[in-house]
Scaffold this active site. Structure first.
Site, PDB file in Angstrom:
ATOM      1  N   LYS A  31       0.847  -1.204   0.000  1.00  0.00           N
ATOM      2  CA  LYS A  31       0.000   0.000   0.000  1.00  0.00           C
ATOM      3  C   LYS A  31       0.886   1.259   0.000  1.00  0.00           C
ATOM      4  O   LYS A  31       2.104   1.161   0.265  1.00  0.00           O
ATOM      5  CB  LYS A  31      -0.910  -0.024   1.229  1.00  0.00           C
ATOM      6  N   TYR A 236      16.481  29.752   9.281  1.00  0.00           N
ATOM      7  CA  TYR A 236      15.267  30.422   9.787  1.00  0.00           C
ATOM      8  C   TYR A 236      15.226  30.441  11.306  1.00  0.00           C
ATOM      9  O   TYR A 236      15.534  29.439  11.964  1.00  0.00           O
ATOM     10  CB  TYR A 236      14.019  29.681   9.297  1.00  0.00           C
TER      11      TYR A 236
HETATM   12  C1  LIG Z   1      -0.447  -1.911   6.830  1.00  0.00           C
HETATM   13  C2  LIG Z   1      -1.086  -3.212   7.127  1.00  0.00           C
HETATM   14  C3  LIG Z   1      -0.348  -4.399   7.161  1.00  0.00           C
HETATM   15  C4  LIG Z   1       1.171  -4.396   7.124  1.00  0.00           C
HETATM   16  O1  LIG Z   1       1.610  -3.931   8.379  1.00  0.00           O
HETATM   17  P1  LIG Z   1       3.155  -3.774   8.743  1.00  0.00           P
HETATM   18  O2  LIG Z   1       3.154  -3.386  10.179  1.00  0.00           O
HETATM   19  O3  LIG Z   1       3.677  -2.703   7.852  1.00  0.00           O
HETATM   20  O4  LIG Z   1       3.798  -5.081   8.491  1.00  0.00           O
HETATM   21  C5  LIG Z   1      -1.022  -5.594   7.284  1.00  0.00           C
HETATM   22  N1  LIG Z   1      -2.367  -5.619   7.406  1.00  0.00           N
HETATM   23  C6  LIG Z   1      -3.114  -4.501   7.411  1.00  0.00           C
HETATM   24  C7  LIG Z   1      -4.577  -4.598   7.572  1.00  0.00           C
HETATM   25  C8  LIG Z   1      -2.506  -3.261   7.283  1.00  0.00           C
HETATM   26  O5  LIG Z   1      -3.247  -2.144   7.314  1.00  0.00           O
END
Ligand SMILES: *Cc1c(COP(=O)(O)O)cnc(C)c1O
Length: 338
Positions: A31, A236
Site C-alpha cells: 500500500k 530560519y
Molecule cells: C499496513 C497493514 C499491514 C502491514 O503492516 P506492517 O506493520 O507494515 O507489516 C497488514 N495488514 C493490514 C490490515 C494493514 O493495514
C-alpha cells in the site's frame, strides 16, 4: 545520488519473514506505493520470489498495480468495496455488512475477502455484524478472513492475546483461510500465523523486524559550503549559532521532499562516507544545513538515510515511526533500483 532502493534486500526480507511463519503463505503489503518505494517495482520482484498475495489500501492503488502483475497474483484492497468503485481484477476485503451486501449485489461470483474487527476498532466487522452476515458470507466462499493487531510491536501487550482470542472465537468452524499477522504479528510466534501472513514494513527494512536488511539509502546533493564565524547564525529563526569557526554545507532537499521539519536540531546528522555531520538550524522547504567542519574536503553529497542512520533512527530523531519516514519520501527524488 537520490533515493537508492535495494530490491534484492526487499526480497531477502520477504523470504526471511516468510521463513518465520513456515506454516503460512506469505503475502506482501504494498500500500501507499510500496511504502513510498514504488509498488510497480517491489511487487513484481516479490512475485518472482514466489509471492502471490498482495495488499493495497485503495482500489486506485490496485488498478495502478494490476498491469504490473500476472493474472494469478491476487491484489487485495483493504478499504473494501466503497461506493462507485471499479474493482475489476481486484479482491475487496469487505469491512462491514453494508460493504458485503453492496459487493455481493454488484459483483456476484467475484472473489472477495472479509475483515473482522478483533478489538482495534478501526476497520472490519464487529462480532454482532459478523453474526448478521456470516452464513451468507461463508456460503459465498470468501478467499480468506482477516483481522489486524493494534499492538503487535509490543510483544507483552495484553491486547495481542485478547485480539487473538477474539479472532479465534469469531472464525471458529469457518473452514476458510485465516490471516491475522502483519510484520509484528509474525514475530509474535506461530499462534498468530494462521494460513496467511501480511508483512509490510519489515519488507522495507523497518522495525519491529530488527533483523531486516537495510533497503533505502537517501543521498542528497550539496549545493554549496561556507565558513561561518563565531556568533553567526544559520537558518530560519536563527536557532543555531556557531561557537567557533564552522564549515556549513547546504543540501538540496527539505520538508517538501518529505524530510520532516522535526529533524531540525534533533541530533540527526547527514553522513559523508560514514562520518556524521550534525544537521544545524531548521530544515526548510527545500534546503538543509549541516556542520561539515570535521570532514577533510567539501562533500558532493550527504546521506540522510544510510547504514549509520537507518529509517528507524531517523524516525526516533523526528519523534515518529519508520513507516512515516518511508512514506514521506515522495516522487521528487531520482530513484535508483538495485
Ligand atoms: C499496513 C497493514 C499491514 C502491514 O503492516 P506492517 O506493520 O507494515 O507489516 C497488514 N495488514 C493490514 C490490515 C494493514 O493495514
Amino acid at each position: 545520488m537520490g533515493l537508492q532502493i535495494d530490491i534484492g534486500a526487499i526480497v531477502a526480507n520477504w523470504k526471511a519473514l516468510a521463513a518465520n511463519a513456515p506454516g503460512a503463505r506469505a503475502a506482501a503489503v504494498v500500500k501507499a506505493d510500496g511504502y513510498g518505494l514504488g509498488a510497480d517495482r517491489v511487487a513484481p520482484a516479490l512475485y518472482r520470489a514466489g509471492a502471490r498475495d498482495f495488499f493495497v489500501a485503495l482500489a486506485k492503488e490496485g488498478r495502478a498495480l494490476r498491469p504490473h502483475l500476472p493474472d494469478d497474483a491476487r491484489i487485495n484492497v483493504l478499504s473494501g468495496h466503497m461506493e462507485g468503485q471499479d474493482l475489476t481484477g481486484l479482491v475487496p476485503v469487505l469491512n462491514s455488512p453494508e460493504q458485503f451486501f453492496r459487493d455481493r449485489a454488484m459483483r456476484p461470483g467475484q472473489p472477495f475477502a472479509i475483515q473482522l474487527d478483533s478489538g482495534m476498532n478501526r476497520l472490519g466487522m464487529e462480532a454482532a455484524e459478523w453474526a448478521q452476515v456470516r452464513a451468507e458470507a461463508l456460503a459465498a466462499r470468501p478467499d480468506f478472513i482477516m483481522s489486524h493487531l493494534a499492538c503487535a510491536d509490543e510483544p507483552d501487550h495484553p491486547a495481542n492475546a485478547a485480539q487473538l482470542a477474539a479472532f479465534r472465537a469469531m472464525t471458529e468452524g469457518c473452514d476458510v483461510p485465516r490471516s491475522l499477522a502483519a510484520t509484528g504479528g509474525i514475530l509474535l510466534g506461530p499462534d498468530y500465523h494462521f494460513d496467511m501472513v501480511r508483512p509490510g514494513v519489515g519488507l522495507y527494512g523497518g522495525m519491529p523486524f530488527a533483523d531486516a536488511q537495510q533497503v533505502v539509502r537517501l543521498s542528497l546533493p550539496v549545493i554549496q559550503t561556507r565558513l561561518v564565524q563565531p556568533d553567526e547564525f544559520v537558518g530560519y529563526g536563527a536557532t543555531w549559532t556557531a561557537d567557533a569557526p564552522r564549515r556549513i554545507a547546504t543540501v538540496a532537499a527539505g520538508y517538501a521532499d518529505g524530510i520532516l521539519r522535526a529533524l531540525s536540531s534533533s541530533g540527526a546528522s547527514l553522513y559523508a562516507d560514514g562520518v556524521a555531520c550534525p544537521i544545524v538550524g531548521r530544515v526548510s522547504m527545500d534546503l538543509i544545513t549541516a556542520d561539515v567542519t570535521d570532514l577533510a574536503g567539501s562533500p558532493a553529497h550527504l546521506d540522510l538515510i544510510c547504514a549509520e542512520q537507518p529509517i528507524d533512527r531517523v524516525a526516533d530523531y523526528a519523534g515518529t515511526i519508520g513507516y512515516e519516514i518511508l512514506t514521506a519520501l515522495r516522487q521528487r527524488y531520482q530513484r535508483t533500483y538495485l
